[in-house]
Design a protein around this motif. Structure first.
Motif, PDB file in Angstrom:
ATOM      1  N   VAL A 110     -20.645  20.023  65.854  1.00  0.00           N
ATOM      2  CA  VAL A 110     -21.668  20.004  64.803  1.00  0.00           C
ATOM      3  C   VAL A 110     -21.033  20.257  63.445  1.00  0.00           C
ATOM      4  O   VAL A 110     -21.358  19.575  62.453  1.00  0.00           O
ATOM      5  N   GLU A 111     -20.118  21.202  63.366  1.00  0.00           N
ATOM      6  CA  GLU A 111     -19.460  21.476  62.089  1.00  0.00           C
ATOM      7  C   GLU A 111     -18.668  20.266  61.608  1.00  0.00           C
ATOM      8  O   GLU A 111     -18.651  19.954  60.403  1.00  0.00           O
ATOM      9  N   ALA A 112     -18.026  19.547  62.548  1.00  0.00           N
ATOM     10  CA  ALA A 112     -17.285  18.340  62.179  1.00  0.00           C
ATOM     11  C   ALA A 112     -18.234  17.243  61.694  1.00  0.00           C
ATOM     12  O   ALA A 112     -17.947  16.534  60.716  1.00  0.00           O
ATOM     13  N   SER A 113     -19.382  17.108  62.348  1.00  0.00           N
ATOM     14  CA  SER A 113     -20.362  16.113  61.924  1.00  0.00           C
ATOM     15  C   SER A 113     -20.889  16.433  60.531  1.00  0.00           C
ATOM     16  O   SER A 113     -21.063  15.533  59.697  1.00  0.00           O
ATOM     17  N   LEU A 114     -21.158  17.691  60.264  1.00  0.00           N
ATOM     18  CA  LEU A 114     -21.651  18.080  58.944  1.00  0.00           C
ATOM     19  C   LEU A 114     -20.639  17.749  57.855  1.00  0.00           C
ATOM     20  O   LEU A 114     -21.005  17.287  56.767  1.00  0.00           O
ATOM     21  N   ARG A 115     -19.354  17.966  58.139  1.00  0.00           N
ATOM     22  CA  ARG A 115     -18.326  17.619  57.154  1.00  0.00           C
ATOM     23  C   ARG A 115     -18.305  16.120  56.892  1.00  0.00           C
ATOM     24  O   ARG A 115     -18.231  15.680  55.741  1.00  0.00           O
ATOM     25  N   THR A 119     -23.178  17.136  54.417  1.00  0.00           N
ATOM     26  CA  THR A 119     -24.434  17.866  54.329  1.00  0.00           C
ATOM     27  C   THR A 119     -24.286  19.225  54.996  1.00  0.00           C
ATOM     28  O   THR A 119     -23.311  19.466  55.723  1.00  0.00           O
ATOM     29  N   ASP A 120     -25.247  20.114  54.751  1.00  0.00           N
ATOM     30  CA  ASP A 120     -25.187  21.435  55.372  1.00  0.00           C
ATOM     31  C   ASP A 120     -26.058  21.534  56.617  1.00  0.00           C
ATOM     32  O   ASP A 120     -26.087  22.572  57.272  1.00  0.00           O
ATOM     33  N   HIS A 121     -26.801  20.441  56.939  1.00  0.00           N
ATOM     34  CA  HIS A 121     -27.633  20.480  58.138  1.00  0.00           C
ATOM     35  C   HIS A 121     -27.937  19.062  58.607  1.00  0.00           C
ATOM     36  O   HIS A 121     -27.874  18.102  57.820  1.00  0.00           O
ATOM     37  N   VAL A 122     -28.252  18.933  59.880  1.00  0.00           N
ATOM     38  CA  VAL A 122     -28.813  17.683  60.397  1.00  0.00           C
ATOM     39  C   VAL A 122     -30.255  17.975  60.792  1.00  0.00           C
ATOM     40  O   VAL A 122     -30.583  19.073  61.250  1.00  0.00           O
ATOM     41  N   THR A 142     -26.887  27.800  72.762  1.00  0.00           N
ATOM     42  CA  THR A 142     -26.101  27.340  71.621  1.00  0.00           C
ATOM     43  C   THR A 142     -26.971  26.567  70.637  1.00  0.00           C
ATOM     44  O   THR A 142     -26.830  26.712  69.416  1.00  0.00           O
ATOM     45  N   LEU A 143     -27.880  25.747  71.152  1.00  0.00           N
ATOM     46  CA  LEU A 143     -28.805  25.040  70.259  1.00  0.00           C
ATOM     47  C   LEU A 143     -29.651  26.038  69.473  1.00  0.00           C
ATOM     48  O   LEU A 143     -29.911  25.848  68.277  1.00  0.00           O
ATOM     49  N   ASP A 144     -30.069  27.110  70.128  1.00  0.00           N
ATOM     50  CA  ASP A 144     -30.820  28.161  69.437  1.00  0.00           C
ATOM     51  C   ASP A 144     -29.980  28.765  68.319  1.00  0.00           C
ATOM     52  O   ASP A 144     -30.477  28.990  67.201  1.00  0.00           O
ATOM     53  N   THR A 145     -28.705  29.021  68.590  1.00  0.00           N
ATOM     54  CA  THR A 145     -27.802  29.581  67.581  1.00  0.00           C
ATOM     55  C   THR A 145     -27.670  28.652  66.381  1.00  0.00           C
ATOM     56  O   THR A 145     -27.724  29.085  65.225  1.00  0.00           O
ATOM     57  N   LEU A 146     -27.508  27.360  66.646  1.00  0.00           N
ATOM     58  CA  LEU A 146     -27.337  26.386  65.566  1.00  0.00           C
ATOM     59  C   LEU A 146     -28.609  26.249  64.731  1.00  0.00           C
ATOM     60  O   LEU A 146     -28.547  26.109  63.509  1.00  0.00           O
ATOM     61  N   ILE A 147     -29.764  26.309  65.393  1.00  0.00           N
ATOM     62  CA  ILE A 147     -31.032  26.231  64.668  1.00  0.00           C
ATOM     63  C   ILE A 147     -31.239  27.491  63.834  1.00  0.00           C
ATOM     64  O   ILE A 147     -31.641  27.430  62.660  1.00  0.00           O
ATOM     65  N   ALA A 148     -30.937  28.645  64.407  1.00  0.00           N
ATOM     66  CA  ALA A 148     -31.092  29.907  63.674  1.00  0.00           C
ATOM     67  C   ALA A 148     -30.167  29.965  62.463  1.00  0.00           C
ATOM     68  O   ALA A 148     -30.508  30.566  61.435  1.00  0.00           O
ATOM     69  N   ALA A 149     -28.995  29.319  62.574  1.00  0.00           N
ATOM     70  CA  ALA A 149     -28.030  29.303  61.473  1.00  0.00           C
ATOM     71  C   ALA A 149     -28.401  28.294  60.395  1.00  0.00           C
ATOM     72  O   ALA A 149     -27.742  28.234  59.343  1.00  0.00           O
TER      73      ALA A 149
END
Length: 344
Positions: A110-115, A119-122, A142-149
Motif C-alpha cells: 500500500v505504501e508503494a502504491s501511494l508513492r 497521494t496519501d490515501h486510496v 491489517t485492513l483495519d490498521t490501514l483504514i485507521a491510519a
C-alpha cells in the motif's frame, strides 16, 4: 451520470468507472491491452471527468506499477475530484515478500502504491486474489490498521469465492473491524457465473460489485460475429489464453441477440452489453477500458437510456446458462424454486 452507493457503505460511485490497465502498458498481457503515456492518460481522465466518471481503477501488478504511476501523473492537481481504487496481492516479483497479503507485505504494498499514485490515501483498496497462506484474521486486522491510519478509506476483494468473502466478513464482525464493501468481479453477457453465488452473497452482505471486463474480454465489441472472425489486429490473438472461456455457439447466440437489440435501439453492441449490466442487482459500477478516445466515448454512451423489458428478455434468454449443482434444482424444480426465489 448516475451515482450509486457502494454496497452497504456511504461511498457514492459513478455507474461507469474507468479501468487503467492500458496506462503504461508493457509485457505480454498489459502491453497488448494498450500503453497510454502520461499525455494520453491525462486526456482520457479529462474525457471521463467531463462525463461524470470519477472513479479510476488500477492495480500494482498492472505493468509492474506503471499503471499506478501514469494514473498518478494524470490526476495530479485534481486528486479531490476523483476516487482512486487499486488492488494488491498478486506477485510483483519472485522474492518471498513480493506476493500475498501478509501484514508485512500488505502494508509495504500500500505504501508503494501511494508513492506511485502521488497521494496519501486510496479510496478503495481491494485484495486482488485470495491468499491461502495468510490467515483471514491477519488480513482483516491489517485492513483495519490501514483504514485507521487514513491510508485506505474502504476495503474490498477481487476474484474471491463466496466462502472466502463470508469468512472475512465474519471475522470483521467478530472483532469490530470494518467490513468489506466491494467485490471486483468478472461479469458479462457471456460470463454470468457471478449470479449463482456471489450476487446473492453481495446482496446479503452489502458488497457492491465493481464489474471488470463487461465486454467479455473484448468479444462483445461488435467486431466479432458468426461471419466475422477475430480481426487481425485484435488483442484477443495475444491475450485469449488469459480470458475466461466461452463456448463458441453460446458466444454467437449472445452476439446475435446483442446485434438485434443494438439495431432496435440505434445503439452500439458495447453500449447495449454495458447497459444490460447496469440493470443487474448488486452492480455498483461497471469498469470500462479503452485504448482510444473513440472507444472511450462509445462506452460512455452506455448510460442515459434504458433497455425495454422485451429487449432485456431477449438478452436474458440468449445468455442464460444452467448453473452447476447445488443451484440446478432451484432452477429446474418448482418445489425448490418456491423455497429460494431467484434474485434475478
Amino acid at each position: 451520470m448516475d451515482y450509486r452507493q457502494l454496497g452497504s457503505s456511504g461511498l457514492r460511485v459513478p455507474a461507469l468507472s474507468f479501468g487503467t490497465a492500458t496506462f503504461g502498458g508493457s509485457g505480454p498481457l498489459f502491453g497488448a491491452w494498450g500503453h497510454s503515456d502520461e499525455t494520453e492518460a491525462r486526456r482520457m481522465v479529462d474525457i471521463c471527468l467531463d462525463a461524470g466518471v470519477t472513479l479510476f481503477d488500477t492495480a500494482d501488478v498492472y505493468s509492474n506499477g506503471a499503471s499506478e504511476t501514469v494514473l498518478g501523473a494524470a490526476i495530479k492537481g485534481r486528486r479531490d475530484q476523483v476516487l482512486v481504487s487499486t488492488k494488491t496481492g498478486l506477485p510483483m516479483g519472485d522474492g518471498p515478500g513480493d506476493w500475498g497479503t501478509s501484514r508485512a507485505r500488505l502494508i509495504r504494498a500500500v505504501e508503494a502504491s501511494l508513492r506511485r499514485l502521488g497521494t496519501d490515501h486510496v479510496d478503495i483498496l481491494q485484495v486482488h486474489a485470495y491468499d491461502a497462506s495468510t490467515p483471514a484474521e491477519e488480513l482483516m486486522g491489517t485492513l483495519d490498521t490501514l483504514i485507521a491510519a487514513g491510508k485506505v478509506r474502504y476495503a474490498g476483494v477481487s476474484n474471491y469465492s463466496g466462502w472466502q468473502v463470508m469468512k472475512a466478513q465474519a471475522i470483521a464482525d467478530r472483532h469490530g473491524w470494518p467490513r468489506l464493501v466491494a467485490h471486483q468481479v468478472y461479469y458479462s453477457l457471456i460470463g454470468r457465473a457471478y449470479e449463482a453465488d456471489l450476487m446473492p452473497l453481495g446482496a446479503d452482505q452489502g458488497l457492491g460489485a465493481l464489474v471488470w471486463s463487461p465486454l467479455g474480454w473484448g468479444r462483445l465489441t461488435g467486431r466479432i460475429g458468426r461471419d466475422r472472425p477475430i480481426p487481425a489486429g485484435s488483442r484477443l490473438h495475444d491475450t485469449e489464453q488469459f480470458a475466461p472461456p466461452v463456448e463458441t455457439d453460446h458466444l454467437y447466440r449472445v452476439i446475435d441477440a446483442l446485434e438485434a437489440v443494438a439495431a432496435d435501439t440505434a445503439k452500439t453492441v458495447p453500449q447495449v452489453a454495458i447497459n444490460w449490466l447496469l440493470r443487474r442487482p448488486t452492480v455498483a459500477s461497471v469498469i470500462i477500458g479503452a485504448r482510444t478516445e473513440e472507444q472511450l466515448r462509445d462506452n460512455l454512451g452506455a448510460v442515459g437510456w434504458a433497455l425495454s423489458a422485451d429487449q432485456v428478455a431477449t438478452l436474458d434468454a440468449a445468455s442464460d446458462v444452467l448453473p452447476p449443482y447445488p443451484h440446478t434444482p432451484y432452477r429446474q424444480q418448482e418445489g425448490f424454486a418456491r423455497l429460494n426465489p431467484a434474485l434475478v
